[in-house]
Motif scaffolding. Structure first.
Motif, mmCIF file in Angstrom:
data_model
loop_
_atom_site.group_PDB
_atom_site.id
_atom_site.type_symbol
_atom_site.label_atom_id
_atom_site.label_comp_id
_atom_site.label_asym_id
_atom_site.label_seq_id
_atom_site.Cartn_x
_atom_site.Cartn_y
_atom_site.Cartn_z
ATOM 1 N N SER A 18 0.822 -1.205 0.000
ATOM 2 C CA SER A 18 0.000 0.000 0.000
ATOM 3 C C SER A 18 0.859 1.258 0.000
ATOM 4 N N GLU A 19 1.890 1.266 0.835
ATOM 5 C CA GLU A 19 2.795 2.423 0.892
ATOM 6 C C GLU A 19 3.589 2.573 -0.399
ATOM 7 N N ALA A 20 3.947 1.454 -1.030
ATOM 8 C CA ALA A 20 4.669 1.522 -2.302
ATOM 9 C C ALA A 20 3.786 2.130 -3.391
ATOM 10 N N ALA A 21 2.476 1.842 -3.341
ATOM 11 C CA ALA A 21 1.552 2.435 -4.319
ATOM 12 C C ALA A 21 1.509 3.953 -4.152
ATOM 13 N N LEU A 22 1.494 4.421 -2.905
ATOM 14 C CA LEU A 22 1.504 5.867 -2.671
ATOM 15 C C LEU A 22 2.830 6.497 -3.082
ATOM 16 N N LEU A 23 3.922 5.770 -2.882
ATOM 17 C CA LEU A 23 5.228 6.259 -3.304
ATOM 18 C C LEU A 23 5.290 6.375 -4.830
ATOM 19 N N LEU A 24 4.699 5.402 -5.520
ATOM 20 C CA LEU A 24 4.620 5.469 -6.979
ATOM 21 C C LEU A 24 3.824 6.698 -7.407
ATOM 22 N N GLN A 25 2.738 6.963 -6.704
ATOM 23 C CA GLN A 25 1.917 8.144 -7.005
ATOM 24 C C GLN A 25 2.738 9.429 -6.861
ATOM 25 N N LEU A 26 3.504 9.542 -5.787
ATOM 26 C CA LEU A 26 4.293 10.750 -5.539
ATOM 27 C C LEU A 26 5.384 10.939 -6.596
ATOM 28 N N GLU A 27 6.063 9.857 -6.951
ATOM 29 C CA GLU A 27 7.160 9.982 -7.910
ATOM 30 C C GLU A 27 6.640 10.304 -9.312
ATOM 31 N N LEU A 28 5.522 9.702 -9.700
ATOM 32 C CA LEU A 28 4.933 10.044 -10.996
ATOM 33 C C LEU A 28 4.504 11.505 -11.007
ATOM 34 N N GLY A 29 3.868 11.946 -9.916
ATOM 35 C CA GLY A 29 3.413 13.334 -9.846
ATOM 36 C C GLY A 29 4.550 14.331 -9.876
ATOM 37 N N ALA A 30 5.724 13.937 -9.380
ATOM 38 C CA ALA A 30 6.894 14.819 -9.392
ATOM 39 C C ALA A 30 7.641 14.773 -10.720
#
Length: 361
Positions: free
Chosen positions: A287-299
């Motif tokens: 779950s945390e890795a999915a949020l990390l993916l979201q942050l890196e894509l957004g950046a």
């Protein structure tokens, strides 16, 4: 009272955020409509070129869609509708039954040529305008077709010169998908820790409600690609948008697997041997890795950290013969979600699958 105020504040922030995304489309539509009218009246000498601003509104569009196809359908639809309307009005005159006949024949012709909803509606509305509003107008079908073409061209120019941010659009909808995945896994993990089947049912409902979110993400990607194609100002962002395209299908697969995982979690909590706490911990890590993916894509970055986090959790997803049937299915689904998210970070299928411990036998 405080809770009501909080909800109202959240609603207003959501509305402001939506306006921020739609502001470029509003500017494109308003400025383009004025420019199209000016071009048709001042340069072409048309007295009432109402099809020009209408064409701008349709070609720009407030919603998501295929803009280039809309422009083509608009021009052809106007031409066909005006042609059918002019011919029939000149032959049978104007009146209620004549309008009904004009609409029926125009829509029948349109459906036989192209079943697109916009095309059929444009043909019918153009025919009605000719038959009902402008029966004595001295403007010919060619002038109206030119007005539609001018409006379509101005609309495309407005998109190119005043573009919305394709990355902001893709990021907003990708965040919705990854948030939903992360929430479903978090709720399933909490259900296992608390031995609460109701929480597991909430996780299943969360996962089931993501179909529309995935469809919106896919549509947003199409619109973002279209903006980059039309607008030279965004050509340099193709590589960043490509990361979202890479992630789209695997994230959809991950959500599908999350639905199965949540459903088996409900079943596992009713078995004599419930899922182990270590399984909940692994769910939280994914779950945390999915949020990390979201942050890196957004950046706008290569999702290196998300990939590393997923590789770390992948090494521990070894099937355990000591758990019950449903728990074993949960492990299998979590393994599949890890592979899906690794593919979303840019890893290929073979590399992603090889990150998991092998299944014995």
């Amino acid at each position: 009272m405080t809770r009501v105020g909080t909800k109202l504040g959240d609603h207003m922030r959501g509305r402001v955020g939506t306006f921020g995304l739609m502001a470029p489309a509003i500017a494109q539509s308003s400025v383009g409509a004025g420019v199209a009218w000016l071009v048709a009246t001042q340069l072409l000498g048309h007295v009432r070129p109402f099809f020009a601003p209408i064409a701008v509104l349709i070609s720009v569009g407030i919603g998501l869609g295929q803009r280039l196809r809309r422009v083509a359908e608009l021009v052809v639809g106007v031409s066909l509708g005006v042609g059918v309307g002019d011919l029939l009005v000149a032959w049978i005159g104007s009146g209620p039954w004549q309008i009904a006949l004009v609409v029926a024949l125009a829509m029948t012709t349109a459906v036989l040529l192209d079943s697109g909803a916009l095309f059929v509606a444009q043909v019918a509305s153009s025919a009605v305008l000719v038959a009902a509003v402008l029966p004595g107008d001295d403007m010919g079908g060619l002038d109206r077709m030119v007005d539609a073409l001018v409006g379509g061209a101005v609309g495309l120019a407005a998109v190119a010169l005043m573009p919305a941010s394709p990355l902001a659009l893709a990021a907003k909808h990708a965040s919705g998908v990854l948030d939903a995945l992360s929430t479903a896994l978090e709720q399933a993990a909490e259900a296992i820790e608390k031995r609460d089947a109701d929480l597991a049912a909430e996780a299943l409902e969360e996962a089931r409600g993501t179909q529309a979110v995935v469809a919106e993400f896919e549509q947003a990607l199409e619109t973002s690609k279209e903006i980059i194609l039309i607008s030279p100002m965004h050509w340099h962002r193709r590589a960043v948008l490509a990361r979202y395209e890479t992630a789209a299908e695997p994230v959809d697969h991950a959500l599908r697997n999350a639905r199965v995982l949540a459903r088996r979690t409900i079943a596992a909590l009713g078995e004599p041997q419930p899922p182990p706490a270590s399984l909940a911990e692994s769910m939280r890590e994914v779950s945390e890795a999915a949020l990390l993916l979201q942050l890196e894509l957004g950046a706008g970055r290569e999702p290196v950290l998300a990939r590393q986090a997923l590789l770390a959790v992948a090494t521990r997803q070894r099937p355990d013969d000591g758990v019950g049937f449903s728990s074993a299915v949960i492990v299998a689904q979590l393994r599949s979600i890890v592979v899906d998210l690794l593919r979303a970070t840019g890893s290929d299928q073979e590399e992603s699958s090889a990150a998991l411990p092998p299944v014995a036998g």
